[in-house]
Design an enzyme around this catalytic site. Structure first.
Site, PDB file in Angstrom:
ATOM      1  N   HIS A  27       0.807  -1.229   0.000  1.00 52.95           N
ATOM      2  CA  HIS A  27       0.000   0.000   0.000  1.00 52.95           C
ATOM      3  C   HIS A  27       0.842   1.282   0.000  1.00 52.95           C
ATOM      4  O   HIS A  27       0.812   2.092   0.910  1.00 52.95           O
ATOM      5  CB  HIS A  27      -1.082   0.001   1.093  1.00 52.95           C
ATOM      6  CG  HIS A  27      -0.634  -0.316   2.494  1.00 52.95           C
ATOM      7  ND1 HIS A  27       0.354   0.360   3.124  1.00 52.95           N
ATOM      8  CD2 HIS A  27      -1.083  -1.229   3.375  1.00 52.95           C
ATOM      9  CE1 HIS A  27       0.498  -0.111   4.346  1.00 52.95           C
ATOM     10  NE2 HIS A  27      -0.354  -1.082   4.513  1.00 52.95           N
ATOM     11  N   HIS A  82      -2.533  -8.306  16.007  1.00 52.55           N
ATOM     12  CA  HIS A  82      -2.779  -7.146  15.134  1.00 52.55           C
ATOM     13  C   HIS A  82      -3.789  -7.561  14.073  1.00 52.55           C
ATOM     14  O   HIS A  82      -3.630  -8.599  13.424  1.00 52.55           O
ATOM     15  CB  HIS A  82      -1.445  -6.731  14.513  1.00 52.55           C
ATOM     16  CG  HIS A  82      -1.493  -5.552  13.611  1.00 52.55           C
ATOM     17  ND1 HIS A  82      -2.451  -4.568  13.678  1.00 52.55           N
ATOM     18  CD2 HIS A  82      -0.643  -5.166  12.611  1.00 52.55           C
ATOM     19  CE1 HIS A  82      -2.194  -3.653  12.758  1.00 52.55           C
ATOM     20  NE2 HIS A  82      -1.116  -3.991  12.097  1.00 52.55           N
ATOM     21  N   GLU A  84      -4.567  -6.031  11.191  1.00 50.92           N
ATOM     22  CA  GLU A  84      -4.300  -5.751   9.770  1.00 50.92           C
ATOM     23  C   GLU A  84      -4.154  -7.075   9.015  1.00 50.92           C
ATOM     24  O   GLU A  84      -3.556  -8.037   9.518  1.00 50.92           O
ATOM     25  CB  GLU A  84      -3.051  -4.870   9.607  1.00 50.92           C
ATOM     26  CG  GLU A  84      -2.966  -4.314   8.188  1.00 50.92           C
ATOM     27  CD  GLU A  84      -2.017  -3.128   8.024  1.00 50.92           C
ATOM     28  OE1 GLU A  84      -1.252  -2.815   8.949  1.00 50.92           O
ATOM     29  OE2 GLU A  84      -2.057  -2.504   6.940  1.00 50.92           O
ATOM     30  N   ASP A  86      -2.485  -8.463   6.721  1.00 46.14           N
ATOM     31  CA  ASP A  86      -1.259  -9.222   6.437  1.00 46.14           C
ATOM     32  C   ASP A  86      -0.973 -10.212   7.573  1.00 46.14           C
ATOM     33  O   ASP A  86      -0.202 -11.156   7.394  1.00 46.14           O
ATOM     34  CB  ASP A  86      -0.053  -8.315   6.165  1.00 46.14           C
ATOM     35  CG  ASP A  86       0.138  -7.210   7.181  1.00 46.14           C
ATOM     36  OD1 ASP A  86      -0.841  -6.823   7.845  1.00 46.14           O
ATOM     37  OD2 ASP A  86       1.268  -6.712   7.308  1.00 46.14           O
ATOM     38  N   HIS A 148       0.854   0.133  15.149  1.00 42.46           N
ATOM     39  CA  HIS A 148       0.389   1.384  14.566  1.00 42.46           C
ATOM     40  C   HIS A 148      -1.135   1.410  14.327  1.00 42.46           C
ATOM     41  O   HIS A 148      -1.625   2.314  13.660  1.00 42.46           O
ATOM     42  CB  HIS A 148       1.120   1.634  13.227  1.00 42.46           C
ATOM     43  CG  HIS A 148       0.826   0.559  12.191  1.00 42.46           C
ATOM     44  ND1 HIS A 148       0.446   0.880  10.911  1.00 42.46           N
ATOM     45  CD2 HIS A 148       0.788  -0.794  12.237  1.00 42.46           C
ATOM     46  CE1 HIS A 148       0.240  -0.215  10.213  1.00 42.46           C
ATOM     47  NE2 HIS A 148       0.441  -1.237  10.992  1.00 42.46           N
ATOM     48  N   ASP A 167       4.408  -5.894  14.383  1.00 43.41           N
ATOM     49  CA  ASP A 167       5.018  -4.988  13.397  1.00 43.41           C
ATOM     50  C   ASP A 167       6.293  -4.308  13.919  1.00 43.41           C
ATOM     51  O   ASP A 167       7.197  -3.995  13.130  1.00 43.41           O
ATOM     52  CB  ASP A 167       4.020  -3.905  12.978  1.00 43.41           C
ATOM     53  CG  ASP A 167       3.058  -4.382  11.888  1.00 43.41           C
ATOM     54  OD1 ASP A 167       3.355  -5.378  11.210  1.00 43.41           O
ATOM     55  OD2 ASP A 167       2.014  -3.732  11.709  1.00 43.41           O
ATOM     56  N   TYR A 195      11.228   0.628   7.411  1.00 39.65           N
ATOM     57  CA  TYR A 195       9.938   0.229   7.981  1.00 39.65           C
ATOM     58  C   TYR A 195       9.492   1.253   9.026  1.00 39.65           C
ATOM     59  O   TYR A 195       8.336   1.696   9.045  1.00 39.65           O
ATOM     60  CB  TYR A 195      10.076  -1.168   8.617  1.00 39.65           C
ATOM     61  CG  TYR A 195       8.754  -1.797   8.926  1.00 39.65           C
ATOM     62  CD1 TYR A 195       8.121  -2.621   8.008  1.00 39.65           C
ATOM     63  CD2 TYR A 195       8.105  -1.542  10.127  1.00 39.65           C
ATOM     64  CE1 TYR A 195       6.888  -3.184   8.284  1.00 39.65           C
ATOM     65  CE2 TYR A 195       6.878  -2.095  10.410  1.00 39.65           C
ATOM     66  CZ  TYR A 195       6.275  -2.915   9.485  1.00 39.65           C
ATOM     67  OH  TYR A 195       5.057  -3.464   9.749  1.00 39.65           O
ATOM     68  N   HIS A 226       7.403  -9.310  10.506  1.00 38.64           N
ATOM     69  CA  HIS A 226       7.965  -9.191   9.151  1.00 38.64           C
ATOM     70  C   HIS A 226       9.484  -9.333   9.220  1.00 38.64           C
ATOM     71  O   HIS A 226      10.129  -8.747  10.098  1.00 38.64           O
ATOM     72  CB  HIS A 226       7.673  -7.810   8.540  1.00 38.64           C
ATOM     73  CG  HIS A 226       6.227  -7.512   8.330  1.00 38.64           C
ATOM     74  ND1 HIS A 226       5.461  -8.104   7.342  1.00 38.64           N
ATOM     75  CD2 HIS A 226       5.399  -6.653   8.973  1.00 38.64           C
ATOM     76  CE1 HIS A 226       4.228  -7.624   7.396  1.00 38.64           C
ATOM     77  NE2 HIS A 226       4.151  -6.744   8.385  1.00 38.64           N
TER      78      HIS A 226
HETATM   79 FE1  FEO Z   1       0.272  -3.376  10.397  1.00 38.83          FE
HETATM   80 FE2  FEO Z   1       2.244  -5.849   9.198  1.00 38.83          FE
HETATM   81  O1  FEO Z   1       0.658  -4.964   9.518  1.00 38.83           O
END
Ligand code: FEO
Length: 406
Positions: A27, A82, A84, A86, A148, A167, A195, A226
């Site tokens: 994104h 989290h 989100e 992903d 975040h 994250d 990042y 990640h």
């Molecule tokens: Fe905020 Fe890796 O997702």
């Protein structure tokens, strides 16, 4: 054997994530090295827990890796640190295969999951200080809202001195390696810095709070959601995070510009020369060639942000507008801004760039303009003007860095 395997990271703890080799844009964030979505399986003496999942298209990869260690049908807990997608995207698919698993998350996590998936999982809510006993392995939860998203939390496993940080401390880096000491450290840190600049920079007070919350923990390994797992350089990444979060940038400059007929580019080089003459390292970024998210890596550590655009249609070039909008949204603080650009008649772009830098809350140097094509004399004068302005600035105060224990 057969199928994709888990990788043991400590006794009874496994990396079971997915590797997104081909991702080049997340994104709006350029990811030339791809990324990973790290999920972890913790096998206690009594219970098992899967910590986070992967993007939905990698669900089967996750399931195969988990199945290489346990019978999925017997999974007890699925921890969602989290919402989100992903990290949550594979939750519905995991629960199809693990129908007895309870989803463990914070109140905001439950709310977010309900609003994403519109179904009723079996939830167990946790808050900071709550613990989950797996038998010889205890998951201890710390909510870290707005690092975040509102739902973020981390969990700590005291028996293994292991922090599952989601994250935080992550990097977009697809690789067959899993640990920070299996690749050149500077590459891993650079991706972690990128990042930080693109994902968490605008939430610094909350990041500082989260760092504070984990500062008392005895940490031997940080397993982010990640990229590479920190095991040999835990103290290094904690020190970097502390420094980046302190909002005390280094004496470094970036000169970011686009140009129509090379006049603004010539000015960029003249301005960069002023920094060089004052012993301040400066980097030039031509926005036609550099992705805005790449530039943010240097914004994290640079005190001076110079931005140039020629005037086009009484305005700034779209590439420059894109960078400035992104920069403003990520809101780095305590920077010095300098607007510059060439023009033919109107010259509005320079004031417009200056306006953006002002909106960012930067201290501003006098903007620099040049009509049409600046000659050598004009360029020398620009270098001299910027050098003089820099000489008049107060030196930043030195800071003491105190990293959490590691
Ligand atoms: Fe905020 Fe890796 O997702």
């Amino acid at each position: 054997m057969g199928g994709m395997q888990a990788r043991k990271i400590k006794e009874g703890i496994y990396w079971v994530g997915g590797i997104d080799w081909s991702l080049r844009l997340f994104h709006g964030y350029s990811t030339p090295r791809g990324t990973t979505y790290n999920a972890y399986l913790v096998v206690g003496e009594k219970k098992t827990a899967l910590i986070d999942t992967v993007k939905s298209y990698l669900s089967e990869e996750l399931l195969e890796r988990v199945s290489s260690v346990i019978d999925l049908a017997k999974l007890d807990y699925l921890v969602c640190n989290h919402v989100e997608m992903d990290h949550s995207g594979a939750i519905p698919r995991v629960l199809e295969r693990a129908p007895n698993a309870t989803v463990v998350t914070c109140a905001n996590g439950e709310k977010g999951l309900r609003e994403h998936f519109h179904r009723d999982f079996r939830f167990q809510q946790v808050k900071t200080g709550d613990k989950l006993d797996l038998g010889g392995k205890t998951l201890s939860f710390v909510t870290t809202p707005m690092v975040h998203w509102p739902d973020n939390m981390v969990c700590y496993l005291p028996e293994d001195r292991l922090l599952f940080s989601n994250d935080s401390f992550g990097q977009h880096y697809a690789s067959p390696e899993r640990f920070d000491d299996e690749l050149p450290l500077h590459l891993v840190v650079e991706e972690a810095q990128k990042y930080f600049g693109n994902i968490v920079l605008c939430f610094l007070p909350m990041v500082a709070k989260a760092l504070e919350a984990v500062s008392g923990l005895d940490i031997d390994m940080i397993a982010p959601s990640h990229g590479l797992i920190w095991r040999s350089h835990v103290r290094t990444i904690l020190e970097h995070y502390k420094r980046w979060t302190s909002n005390q940038p280094e004496e470094r400059a970036i000169v970011v510009y686009d140009t129509m007929w090379d006049s603004t580019a010539k000015m960029a080089r003249a301005i960069s020369g002023a920094f060089e003459n004052r012993g301040v390292p400066a980097k030039l970024y031509d926005l036609k060639e550099s992705h805005i998210s790449e530039i943010m890596t240097d914004v994290v550590v640079s005190r001076y942000i110079c931005v140039g655009s020629p005037t086009l249609n009484n305005s700034i070039l779209p590439t420059v507008a894109s960078f400035l909008t992104y920069l403003r949204s990520l809101s780095p603080k305590k920077r010095v801004g300098l607007a510059f650009g060439s023009y033919g008649w109107g010259g509005q772009s320079i004031e417009q760039v200056n306006g953006y830098l002002k909106d960012c809350g930067f201290d501003l140097l006098e903007p620099v303009k040049a009509k049409y094509v600046p000659d050598a004399e004009t360029l020398h004068a620009i270098t001299a003007q910027v050098e003089k302005a820099l000489a008049g600035l107060a030196a930043p105060k030195p800071i003491a860095i105190v990293a959490p224990s590691a």
